[in-house]
Design a protein around this motif. Structure first.
Motif, PDB file in Angstrom:
ATOM      1  N   UNK A  20      23.933  37.907  56.815  1.00 12.62           N
ATOM      2  CA  UNK A  20      24.216  39.320  57.084  1.00 12.62           C
ATOM      3  C   UNK A  20      24.827  39.920  55.831  1.00 12.62           C
ATOM      4  N   UNK A  21      24.592  41.197  55.619  1.00 16.63           N
ATOM      5  CA  UNK A  21      25.183  41.889  54.482  1.00 16.63           C
ATOM      6  C   UNK A  21      24.489  41.568  53.171  1.00 16.63           C
ATOM      7  N   UNK A  22      25.001  42.187  52.103  1.00 19.63           N
ATOM      8  CA  UNK A  22      24.402  42.091  50.770  1.00 19.63           C
ATOM      9  C   UNK A  22      25.395  41.580  49.739  1.00 19.63           C
ATOM     10  N   UNK A  23      26.663  42.021  49.829  1.00 17.34           N
ATOM     11  CA  UNK A  23      27.659  41.717  48.805  1.00 17.34           C
ATOM     12  C   UNK A  23      28.782  40.848  49.360  1.00 17.34           C
ATOM     13  N   UNK A  24      29.083  39.760  48.629  1.00 14.45           N
ATOM     14  CA  UNK A  24      30.229  38.904  48.925  1.00 14.45           C
ATOM     15  C   UNK A  24      31.243  39.026  47.794  1.00 14.45           C
ATOM     16  N   UNK A  25      32.511  38.743  48.125  1.00 18.62           N
ATOM     17  CA  UNK A  25      33.596  38.815  47.136  1.00 18.62           C
ATOM     18  C   UNK A  25      34.388  37.522  47.144  1.00 18.62           C
ATOM     19  N   UNK A  26      34.606  36.983  45.948  1.00 14.42           N
ATOM     20  CA  UNK A  26      35.485  35.830  45.773  1.00 14.42           C
ATOM     21  C   UNK A  26      36.796  36.355  45.198  1.00 14.42           C
ATOM     22  N   UNK A  27      37.860  36.230  45.963  1.00 11.73           N
ATOM     23  CA  UNK A  27      39.183  36.645  45.493  1.00 11.73           C
ATOM     24  C   UNK A  27      40.017  35.413  45.215  1.00 11.73           C
ATOM     25  N   UNK A  28      40.793  35.468  44.134  1.00  9.74           N
ATOM     26  CA  UNK A  28      41.656  34.353  43.728  1.00  9.74           C
ATOM     27  C   UNK A  28      43.076  34.869  43.551  1.00  9.74           C
ATOM     28  N   UNK A  29      44.084  33.997  43.641  1.00  9.90           N
ATOM     29  CA  UNK A  29      45.476  34.447  43.467  1.00  9.90           C
ATOM     30  C   UNK A  29      45.684  35.155  42.127  1.00  9.90           C
ATOM     31  N   UNK A  30      46.284  36.327  42.159  1.00 12.27           N
ATOM     32  CA  UNK A  30      46.573  37.158  40.989  1.00 12.27           C
ATOM     33  C   UNK A  30      45.334  37.766  40.350  1.00 12.27           C
ATOM     34  N   UNK A  31      44.171  37.559  40.922  1.00  7.89           N
ATOM     35  CA  UNK A  31      42.961  38.212  40.446  1.00  7.89           C
ATOM     36  C   UNK A  31      42.319  37.532  39.251  1.00  7.89           C
ATOM     37  N   UNK A  32      41.094  37.954  38.960  1.00 10.63           N
ATOM     38  CA  UNK A  32      40.353  37.459  37.808  1.00 10.63           C
ATOM     39  C   UNK A  32      40.911  38.085  36.536  1.00 10.63           C
ATOM     40  N   UNK A  33      40.982  37.300  35.461  1.00  8.53           N
ATOM     41  CA  UNK A  33      41.411  37.794  34.152  1.00  8.53           C
ATOM     42  C   UNK A  33      40.171  37.992  33.288  1.00  8.53           C
ATOM     43  N   UNK A  34      39.917  39.234  32.861  1.00  7.47           N
ATOM     44  CA  UNK A  34      38.725  39.520  32.063  1.00  7.47           C
ATOM     45  C   UNK A  34      38.939  40.784  31.233  1.00  7.47           C
ATOM     46  N   UNK A  35      37.925  41.128  30.439  1.00  9.37           N
ATOM     47  CA  UNK A  35      38.015  42.279  29.549  1.00  9.37           C
ATOM     48  C   UNK A  35      38.250  43.568  30.335  1.00  9.37           C
ATOM     49  N   UNK A  36      39.076  44.442  29.768  1.00  7.29           N
ATOM     50  CA  UNK A  36      39.395  45.720  30.400  1.00  7.29           C
ATOM     51  C   UNK A  36      38.938  46.859  29.486  1.00  7.29           C
ATOM     52  N   UNK A  37      38.105  47.738  30.017  1.00  7.70           N
ATOM     53  CA  UNK A  37      37.651  48.913  29.279  1.00  7.70           C
ATOM     54  C   UNK A  37      37.880  50.148  30.135  1.00  7.70           C
TER      55      UNK A  37
END
Length: 314
Positions: A110-127
């Motif tokens: 069911x549905x189209x989009x899944x989300x993987x959440x981790x403690x304190x969030x993903x660390x990645x580039x910010x623009x």
């Protein structure tokens, strides 16, 4: 930083998303952000993050990730049959994944989009004040095969619990989607509006930029829908010169040159984006007051969930 995942297979789509680049549309920069903000925010709430922490968004399936450390995750949104080492895992519940284990998304129940959440969030580039991936302009981390996805090690101990069954969003094969009429509504020929609004519309091809709709029981008629370009947003319902309606989504352009019927209300966007190809929606016009009421109900639900999560942590 801590290595969380190596992308072994990208699948249909994988990206890093948060609440998006709000405040930059006047510069021509799309907002982007999570397509299903409800599922994305539920994941962050349950794992103890701020609502705008970055998560991994998976679309449709085919994605394969290798865990590079041991850590906790929660998977929310559409059920894309997530499995660890081939064994299906429970969604909407905090689980542990061990170093070397393989997390796969095998395609939509069911549905189209899944989300993987981790403690304190993903660390990645910010623009432009957001980590959201927007591949067309190379904003944020552009995830591909071999990409390493990073996070951080939380200093607090997680309380392992999941979302109550009664709160888990449902993704049916038909949905009512409410919208507010645009200034063009009365100018669009009645027979065009009747074909679009009087019967269910079938979801056609889509991506993060937009969604095509088609009519099952009538041939949509062409008309001159060209206008001087004006601002658009996530949820704008445009009518193409062919008479075909399209709905602009999270990565859509900031202006458009086609007449619009209206804009999908905020509290129905999550339902809309989780509709699989071939499912149907019915577009329902509502007044501002009703739209405000429906939006407030969604806000109060998230507030209630936030309070419940805090109480469990005590």
């Amino acid at each position: 930083m801590k290595e969380f995942f190596e992308v072994l297979q990208k699948g249909v789509s994988i990206s890093i998303q948060d609440n998006g680049r709000n405040g930059f549309r006047h510069l021509g920069i799309p907002v982007s952000g999570a397509m299903d903000k409800l599922a994305y925010q539920i994941g962050n709430l349950l794992i103890g993050n701020k609502l705008n922490a970055a998560s991994i968004e998976i679309a449709i399936g085919g994605t394969v990730l290798k865990a590079l450390n041991q850590f906790s995750i929660i998977i929310t949104g559409g059920n894309l049959k997530p499995a660890i080492n081939g064994k299906l895992v429970e969604m909407n519940k905090i689980i542990d994944i061990a170093k070397g284990e393989i997390l796969t998304f095998n395609g939509g129940n069911t549905g189209v989009y899944s989300y993987i959440s981790v403690p304190d969030g993903i660390t990645s580039e910010c623009h432009f004040e957001s980590q959201s991936s927007y591949e067309s302009a190379s904003l944020g981390l552009i995830v591909k095969k071999g990409t390493i996805i990073y996070g951080s090690s939380p200093s607090y101990k997680l309380v392992k619990y999941g979302l109550k069954h009664k709160y888990i969003p449902v993704y049916p094969r038909h949905n009512l989607v409410h919208f507010i009429k645009s200034s063009h509504f009365e100018k669009i020929p009645n027979h065009i509006k009747s074909q679009i609004l009087s019967e269910p519309l079938t979801i056609g091809t889509f991506n993060r930029m937009g969604m095509y709709l088609s009519s099952k029981n009538a041939n949509l008629e062409p008309f001159d829908s060209n206008i001087l370009s004006e601002g658009t947003t996530f949820g704008t319902i445009q009518v193409l010169p062919t008479g075909q309606p399209i709905i602009l989504l999270a990565d859509s352009q900031t202006t458009g040159g086609y007449a619009s019927i209206g804009t999908v209300i905020y509290s129905d966007l999550w339902k809309l984006v989780q509709m699989q190809r071939g499912t149907t929606i019915q577009l329902i016009p509502v007044e501002i007051n009703e739209a405000s009421h429906l939006n407030k109900k969604l806000h109060l639900f998230l507030k209630h969930l936030q309070i419940e999560c805090r109480n469990k942590e005590r």
